[in-house]
Design a protein around this motif. Structure first.
Motif, short mmCIF file in Angstrom:
data_model
loop_
_atom_site.label_atom_id
_atom_site.label_comp_id
_atom_site.label_asym_id
_atom_site.label_seq_id
_atom_site.Cartn_x
_atom_site.Cartn_y
_atom_site.Cartn_z
N THR A 214 -11.09 -1.13 -2.95
CA THR A 214 -12.14 -1.56 -2.03
C THR A 214 -13.52 -1.03 -2.42
O THR A 214 -14.53 -1.50 -1.88
N THR A 215 -13.59 -0.06 -3.31
CA THR A 215 -14.89 0.48 -3.73
C THR A 215 -15.43 -0.19 -4.99
O THR A 215 -16.54 0.12 -5.43
N LEU A 216 -14.63 -1.10 -5.59
CA LEU A 216 -15.06 -1.75 -6.82
C LEU A 216 -16.12 -2.79 -6.55
O LEU A 216 -16.04 -3.57 -5.60
N LEU B 146 -4.25 -3.31 -3.58
CA LEU B 146 -5.40 -4.21 -3.53
C LEU B 146 -6.23 -4.06 -2.26
O LEU B 146 -7.14 -4.86 -2.00
N GLY B 147 -5.93 -3.05 -1.46
CA GLY B 147 -6.72 -2.78 -0.27
C GLY B 147 -6.52 -3.75 0.88
O GLY B 147 -7.32 -3.78 1.82
N LEU B 148 -5.45 -4.55 0.82
CA LEU B 148 -5.19 -5.52 1.89
C LEU B 148 -4.42 -4.91 3.05
O LEU B 148 -4.47 -5.42 4.16
N ASP B 149 -3.68 -3.86 2.79
CA ASP B 149 -3.01 -3.07 3.83
C ASP B 149 -3.45 -1.62 3.68
O ASP B 149 -3.61 -1.13 2.55
N THR C 109 -4.94 3.86 -6.58
CA THR C 109 -6.23 3.67 -7.24
C THR C 109 -6.07 2.80 -8.48
O THR C 109 -4.99 2.75 -9.08
N VAL C 110 -7.16 2.13 -8.86
CA VAL C 110 -7.22 1.38 -10.11
C VAL C 110 -8.37 1.98 -10.91
O VAL C 110 -9.49 2.07 -10.43
N ASN C 111 -8.03 2.42 -12.11
CA ASN C 111 -9.01 3.14 -12.94
C ASN C 111 -9.67 4.28 -12.18
O ASN C 111 -10.88 4.53 -12.30
N GLY C 112 -8.85 4.96 -11.37
CA GLY C 112 -9.33 6.15 -10.67
C GLY C 112 -10.08 5.90 -9.39
O GLY C 112 -10.53 6.85 -8.74
N LYS C 113 -10.23 4.64 -8.98
CA LYS C 113 -10.99 4.32 -7.77
C LYS C 113 -10.17 3.43 -6.84
O LYS C 113 -9.39 2.60 -7.30
N PRO C 114 -10.36 3.57 -5.52
CA PRO C 114 -9.74 2.60 -4.60
C PRO C 114 -10.29 1.22 -4.87
O PRO C 114 -11.48 1.06 -5.16
#
Length: 319
Positions: A66-68, A48-51, A59-64
């Protein structure tokens, strides 16, 4: 879909997550198991980009994550149900979250109804019980109608009705084709809920398998036998070098417990030796047994206390 590749996280000299690689696929409930200190929460925080990972990526669906853009419409999460403003009402908290992610405010009332908090929606969240806090956290996770859910101990504090409700909800969401990734220490509940398991210990991957396959390969089933001729069965088992234990069932009857044996094998042995049987059943190992077998040496904290005899003596003060 959630993809974790070579994920590693170090805190000083401590390696909390060690080169983890796994994939959480849609259409099933994936359980995330491990002893305390195994690195589950840290792994979820990195997804979830918290650490920030020391090495590797998630990645989630191929993306980090934090970029969503408007991430709650892609990923719903619950990591800490207590992270809520005590003086803000449940409805206002959800309304604020919805507006920050471009979610229609009408969705707030929908999720409050879904989690059973409609009647207390205007009450301050600081007065909520642990179970109500969990329901509010789940409402926030579901707010964006996400295709991916990441939940850390979602049934903590819920009553039996609430636990069954969460189980049904997660299985329904997975059946809709969503990705559901959930951790829990309630292994009996996970056995009913999860289709697939990711098991870690001391930050390392131990297993990535369907629930039944994990149980089959991590713990032995056993044959349970009762006979009116226990001495004859004892001799027959010893003659084949088959290990067993003799136990008492709830009615006080002697039962032979034979680990790793099938009913076919024991039945054939009894037939060959003309031994009558009153009971011959095969007992499948539980998820709890399989978990303990696979992670017993990976627990960070192991209790030494095994009974009252281990309690240290307390000396009375002498005045």
């Amino acid at each position: 879909m959630i993809e974790v590749t070579g994920l590693t996280k170090r805190f000083g000299d401590v390696t909390a997550v060690d080169d983890l690689t796994f994939t959480v696929r849609p259409g099933k409930v994936t359980g995330f198991l491990g002893p305390n200190g195994a690195g589950k929460s840290t792994t979820m925080r990195m997804i979830l980009g918290l650490d920030r990972p020391t090495r590797g990526q998630a990645t989630v669906n191929g993306k980090p994550y934090t970029t969503l853009k408007n991430p709650l419409t892609t990923v719903g999460s619950l990591l800490d149900a207590n992270s809520r403003h005590p003086n803000r009402s449940a409805r206002n908290r959800l309304k604020w979250i919805a507006q920050s992610n471009g979610i229609a405010v009408k969705r707030v009332d929908e999720v409050l109804h879904l989690v059973g908090l409609t009647e207390v929606g205007k009450k301050k969240a600081g007065g909520f019980s642990l179970g109500m806090g969990q329901r509010l956290g789940l409402a926030a996770a579901l707010l964006g109608d996400p295709e991916i859910l990441i939940l850390d101990e979602p049934v903590n504090g819920l009553d039996p009705e609430g636990i069954v409700w969460v189980r049904t909800l997660l299985k329904t969401l997975a059946a809709e084709g969503r990705t559901v990734f959930v951790s829990s220490h309630l292994l009996s509940e996970m056995a009913h809920t999860a289709d697939h398991l990711i098991v870690i210990g001391r930050g390392k991957l131990i297993a990535d398998a369907p629930v039944n396959e994990f149980i089959k390969h991590s713990a032995k089933s056993s044959a349970h036998v009762r006979t009116p001729e226990p001495l004859a069965l004892t001799e027959a088992l010893n003659g084949q070098n088959i290990s067993f234990t003799a136990e008492k069932d709830p009615e006080g009857r002697e039962v032979f417990v034979i680990p790793g044996a099938t009913t076919d094998r024991i039945g054939q042995l009894a037939h060959t030796n003309s031994i009558p049987l009153a009971e011959l059943t095969e007992h499948t190992a539980s998820l709890e047994q399989a978990f303990m077998e696979s992670t017993g040496d990976k627990a960070q904290y192991q209790a030494a206390f095994t009974g009252m005899k281990d309690m240290p003596a307390v000396e009375e003060d002498k005045q």
